[in-house]
Design a protein around this motif. Structure first.
Motif, PDB file in Angstrom:
ATOM      1  N   MET A 143      61.477   3.426 -75.999  1.00 31.31           N
ATOM      2  CA  MET A 143      61.189   3.353 -74.565  1.00 31.31           C
ATOM      3  C   MET A 143      61.429   1.930 -74.070  1.00 31.31           C
ATOM      4  O   MET A 143      61.103   0.960 -74.746  1.00 31.31           O
ATOM      5  N   VAL A 144      62.019   1.826 -72.881  1.00 33.98           N
ATOM      6  CA  VAL A 144      62.228   0.523 -72.274  1.00 33.98           C
ATOM      7  C   VAL A 144      61.742   0.567 -70.823  1.00 33.98           C
ATOM      8  O   VAL A 144      61.799   1.621 -70.168  1.00 33.98           O
ATOM      9  N   GLY A 145      61.254  -0.548 -70.332  1.00 32.10           N
ATOM     10  CA  GLY A 145      60.814  -0.634 -68.948  1.00 32.10           C
ATOM     11  C   GLY A 145      61.846  -1.353 -68.108  1.00 32.10           C
ATOM     12  O   GLY A 145      62.402  -2.375 -68.510  1.00 32.10           O
ATOM     13  N   VAL A 146      62.119  -0.812 -66.924  1.00 29.46           N
ATOM     14  CA  VAL A 146      63.026  -1.438 -65.962  1.00 29.46           C
ATOM     15  C   VAL A 146      62.300  -1.448 -64.627  1.00 29.46           C
ATOM     16  O   VAL A 146      61.723  -0.431 -64.228  1.00 29.46           O
ATOM     17  N   TYR A 147      62.326  -2.579 -63.928  1.00 27.88           N
ATOM     18  CA  TYR A 147      61.495  -2.667 -62.736  1.00 27.88           C
ATOM     19  C   TYR A 147      62.081  -3.602 -61.690  1.00 27.88           C
ATOM     20  O   TYR A 147      62.942  -4.443 -61.983  1.00 27.88           O
ATOM     21  N   PHE A 148      61.586  -3.447 -60.470  1.00 26.35           N
ATOM     22  CA  PHE A 148      61.794  -4.455 -59.434  1.00 26.35           C
ATOM     23  C   PHE A 148      60.416  -4.863 -58.940  1.00 26.35           C
ATOM     24  O   PHE A 148      59.549  -4.012 -58.712  1.00 26.35           O
ATOM     25  N   SER A 149      60.207  -6.166 -58.785  1.00 20.35           N
ATOM     26  CA  SER A 149      58.919  -6.664 -58.338  1.00 20.35           C
ATOM     27  C   SER A 149      59.120  -7.830 -57.387  1.00 20.35           C
ATOM     28  O   SER A 149      59.958  -8.702 -57.638  1.00 20.35           O
ATOM     29  N   GLY A 150      58.362  -7.823 -56.290  1.00 22.49           N
ATOM     30  CA  GLY A 150      58.466  -8.905 -55.323  1.00 22.49           C
ATOM     31  C   GLY A 150      57.475 -10.009 -55.614  1.00 22.49           C
ATOM     32  O   GLY A 150      57.827 -11.088 -56.090  1.00 22.49           O
ATOM     33  N   THR A 151      56.205  -9.724 -55.376  1.00 20.61           N
ATOM     34  CA  THR A 151      55.164 -10.739 -55.573  1.00 20.61           C
ATOM     35  C   THR A 151      54.483 -10.640 -56.938  1.00 20.61           C
ATOM     36  O   THR A 151      53.587 -11.412 -57.228  1.00 20.61           O
ATOM     37  N   GLY A 152      54.891  -9.684 -57.757  1.00 20.38           N
ATOM     38  CA  GLY A 152      54.365  -9.583 -59.114  1.00 20.38           C
ATOM     39  C   GLY A 152      53.555  -8.338 -59.415  1.00 20.38           C
ATOM     40  O   GLY A 152      53.238  -8.069 -60.572  1.00 20.38           O
ATOM     41  N   ASN A 153      53.210  -7.548 -58.400  1.00 17.77           N
ATOM     42  CA  ASN A 153      52.405  -6.349 -58.612  1.00 17.77           C
ATOM     43  C   ASN A 153      53.043  -5.389 -59.612  1.00 17.77           C
ATOM     44  O   ASN A 153      52.412  -4.932 -60.569  1.00 17.77           O
ATOM     45  N   THR A 154      54.299  -5.065 -59.365  1.00 19.95           N
ATOM     46  CA  THR A 154      54.962  -4.049 -60.185  1.00 19.95           C
ATOM     47  C   THR A 154      55.228  -4.561 -61.597  1.00 19.95           C
ATOM     48  O   THR A 154      55.080  -3.819 -62.577  1.00 19.95           O
ATOM     49  N   LYS A 155      55.611  -5.811 -61.720  1.00 17.60           N
ATOM     50  CA  LYS A 155      55.814  -6.411 -63.051  1.00 17.60           C
ATOM     51  C   LYS A 155      54.520  -6.334 -63.852  1.00 17.60           C
ATOM     52  O   LYS A 155      54.527  -5.961 -65.037  1.00 17.60           O
ATOM     53  N   TYR A 156      53.428  -6.680 -63.224  1.00 17.51           N
ATOM     54  CA  TYR A 156      52.134  -6.657 -63.899  1.00 17.51           C
ATOM     55  C   TYR A 156      51.795  -5.245 -64.380  1.00 17.51           C
ATOM     56  O   TYR A 156      51.362  -5.039 -65.517  1.00 17.51           O
ATOM     57  N   CYS A 157      52.028  -4.258 -63.510  1.00 18.17           N
ATOM     58  CA  CYS A 157      51.665  -2.871 -63.834  1.00 18.17           C
ATOM     59  C   CYS A 157      52.530  -2.276 -64.936  1.00 18.17           C
ATOM     60  O   CYS A 157      52.017  -1.606 -65.845  1.00 18.17           O
ATOM     61  N   ILE A 158      53.831  -2.511 -64.889  1.00 20.59           N
ATOM     62  CA  ILE A 158      54.685  -1.904 -65.917  1.00 20.59           C
ATOM     63  C   ILE A 158      54.428  -2.554 -67.274  1.00 20.59           C
ATOM     64  O   ILE A 158      54.429  -1.875 -68.310  1.00 20.59           O
ATOM     65  N   GLU A 159      54.155  -3.850 -67.285  1.00 17.64           N
ATOM     66  CA  GLU A 159      53.851  -4.504 -68.559  1.00 17.64           C
ATOM     67  C   GLU A 159      52.521  -4.018 -69.120  1.00 17.64           C
ATOM     68  O   GLU A 159      52.381  -3.820 -70.333  1.00 17.64           O
ATOM     69  N   LYS A 160      51.541  -3.804 -68.253  1.00 17.40           N
ATOM     70  CA  LYS A 160      50.251  -3.261 -68.695  1.00 17.40           C
ATOM     71  C   LYS A 160      50.427  -1.848 -69.260  1.00 17.40           C
ATOM     72  O   LYS A 160      49.819  -1.479 -70.260  1.00 17.40           O
ATOM     73  N   PHE A 161      51.267  -1.060 -68.596  1.00 11.81           N
ATOM     74  CA  PHE A 161      51.492   0.318 -69.052  1.00 11.81           C
ATOM     75  C   PHE A 161      52.164   0.331 -70.419  1.00 11.81           C
ATOM     76  O   PHE A 161      51.737   1.050 -71.338  1.00 11.81           O
ATOM     77  N   LEU A 162      53.215  -0.445 -70.569  1.00  7.90           N
ATOM     78  CA  LEU A 162      53.936  -0.460 -71.841  1.00  7.90           C
ATOM     79  C   LEU A 162      53.059  -0.973 -72.976  1.00  7.90           C
ATOM     80  O   LEU A 162      53.125  -0.486 -74.106  1.00  7.90           O
ATOM     81  N   LYS A 163      52.222  -1.952 -72.665  1.00  7.65           N
ATOM     82  CA  LYS A 163      51.308  -2.468 -73.682  1.00  7.65           C
ATOM     83  C   LYS A 163      50.285  -1.406 -74.085  1.00  7.65           C
ATOM     84  O   LYS A 163      49.971  -1.236 -75.270  1.00  7.65           O
ATOM     85  N   ALA A 164      49.766  -0.659 -73.077  1.00  7.09           N
ATOM     86  CA  ALA A 164      48.790   0.390 -73.370  1.00  7.09           C
ATOM     87  C   ALA A 164      49.429   1.552 -74.118  1.00  7.09           C
ATOM     88  O   ALA A 164      48.800   2.182 -74.978  1.00  7.09           O
ATOM     89  N   SER A 207      53.401  -3.054 -76.712  1.00 13.72           N
ATOM     90  CA  SER A 207      54.309  -4.156 -76.375  1.00 13.72           C
ATOM     91  C   SER A 207      54.669  -4.067 -74.899  1.00 13.72           C
ATOM     92  O   SER A 207      54.352  -3.089 -74.230  1.00 13.72           O
ATOM     93  N   ALA A 208      55.323  -5.105 -74.399  1.00 16.66           N
ATOM     94  CA  ALA A 208      55.650  -5.136 -72.973  1.00 16.66           C
ATOM     95  C   ALA A 208      57.116  -5.491 -72.772  1.00 16.66           C
ATOM     96  O   ALA A 208      57.465  -6.525 -72.213  1.00 16.66           O
ATOM     97  N   ARG A 209      57.993  -4.661 -73.275  1.00 18.63           N
ATOM     98  CA  ARG A 209      59.440  -4.895 -73.134  1.00 18.63           C
ATOM     99  C   ARG A 209      59.923  -4.300 -71.825  1.00 18.63           C
ATOM    100  O   ARG A 209      60.165  -3.100 -71.712  1.00 18.63           O
ATOM    101  N   ALA A 210      59.999  -5.151 -70.818  1.00 14.37           N
ATOM    102  CA  ALA A 210      60.418  -4.684 -69.504  1.00 14.37           C
ATOM    103  C   ALA A 210      61.405  -5.673 -68.897  1.00 14.37           C
ATOM    104  O   ALA A 210      61.226  -6.893 -69.017  1.00 14.37           O
ATOM    105  N   LEU A 211      62.437  -5.154 -68.265  1.00 13.50           N
ATOM    106  CA  LEU A 211      63.484  -5.994 -67.692  1.00 13.50           C
ATOM    107  C   LEU A 211      63.578  -5.773 -66.190  1.00 13.50           C
ATOM    108  O   LEU A 211      63.554  -4.638 -65.722  1.00 13.50           O
ATOM    109  N   PRO A 212      63.720  -6.847 -65.408  1.00 14.70           N
ATOM    110  CA  PRO A 212      63.922  -6.687 -63.965  1.00 14.70           C
ATOM    111  C   PRO A 212      65.326  -6.177 -63.682  1.00 14.70           C
ATOM    112  O   PRO A 212      66.260  -6.458 -64.448  1.00 14.70           O
TER     113      PRO A 212
END
Length: 258
Positions: free
Chosen positions: A1-22, A26-31
């Motif tokens: 599984m890999v995370g791909v995201y777009f984030s402006g002020t950091g909300n979405t980056k924070y959430c996808i990394e938290k999800f992948l870690k849970a 790990s928190a492998r996510a790329l903008p």
């Protein structure tokens, strides 16, 4: 599984990394601005795709990314995370319909309410403690969703007919063109701006340049509020006329809970 995201002020980056870690530890996510993001999708069968919702719709940069890379989605299993400052209806469904069009299978959706980033409007502003509580609630929801998915139970928020209707009548019908085109109304206060160039360095659209000691906007804003929230002089406005708050996610995070 890999995370791909777009984030402006950091909300979405924070959430996808938290999800992948849970979910995976790990928190492998790329903008999506990272060229490696498309290669990661090509080489992975299961993807977590995350973005903020604007006016109950996809940010223009996210819609363009999905469309421009239409050939890489076929056969992929996609779980969608949509972050928002207010109820969005079918925030996850907006991308789900595109992914399905290009041959992907959408396996679930998760809506997460986070601190509002529209810092030049008073509409959704909350005190610091309320924003910290929002993040805490989002974290709890993320952990619960990850645990359910491990048991084969995928949340389906934002997917389906009734969510679609809610999204239409929630905001999209009233702001039909807000995210269909790039925005050209960004402004910099010449009396405050010192032409430091920080706004240009953080813009995902390369929409900003410094010329003759002035900030020049090139009419291709995706309303992510990165320039607004990072300006040290509070000189930039986007949809409003006054800076009320620069709402970067890190401001609301309990450091001991990261």
């Amino acid at each position: 599984m890999v995370g791909v995201y777009f984030s402006g002020t950091g909300n979405t980056k924070y959430c996808i990394e938290k999800f992948l870690k849970a979910f995976e530890g790990s928190a492998r996510a790329l903008p999506i601005e990272d060229p490696a993001a498309t290669d990661a999708v090509k080489n992975t069968d299961e993807i977590v795709f995350a973005y903020p919702v604007q006016y109950s719709n996809l940010p223009k940069i996210v819609r363009d990314f999905i469309k421009l890379n239409r050939g890489i989605w076929r056969g992929k299993r996609i779980f969608i995370i949509a972050t928002m400052g207010l109820f969005s209806g079918d925030g996850a469904g907006c991308s789900a319909r595109l992914f399905k069009k290009y041959g992907a299978k959408v396996i679930g959706g998760l809506h997460l309410k986070m601190p509002d980033c529209i810092g030049d409007s008073k509409l959704l502003k909350k005190p610091l403690d309320k924003n910290r509580e929002l993040i805490k609630q989002a974290e709890e929801k993320i952990v619960k969703a990850a645990d359910n998915i491990k048991s084969g139970k995928y949340p389906k928020e934002g997917l389906g007919f009734f969510y679609h209707v809610a999204g239409l009548f929630g905001q999209r019908l009233y702001f039909p063109n807000k995210t269909k085109k790039y925005y050209d109304g960004v402004k910099a206060d010449g009396d405050k701006c010192v032409a430091c160039g920080l706004c240009a360095s953080v813009c995902p659209m390369k929409n900003i340049r410094i010329e003759g000691g002035k900030v020049i906007f090139n009419g291709k804003c995706t309303m992510c509020y990165r320039c607004f929230s990072n300006c040290p002089q509070k000189a930039i406005t986007i949809i409003g006329k006054q800076v009320y708050e620069q709402s970067k996610t890190e401001k609301y995070i309990d450091v001991g809970n990261v």
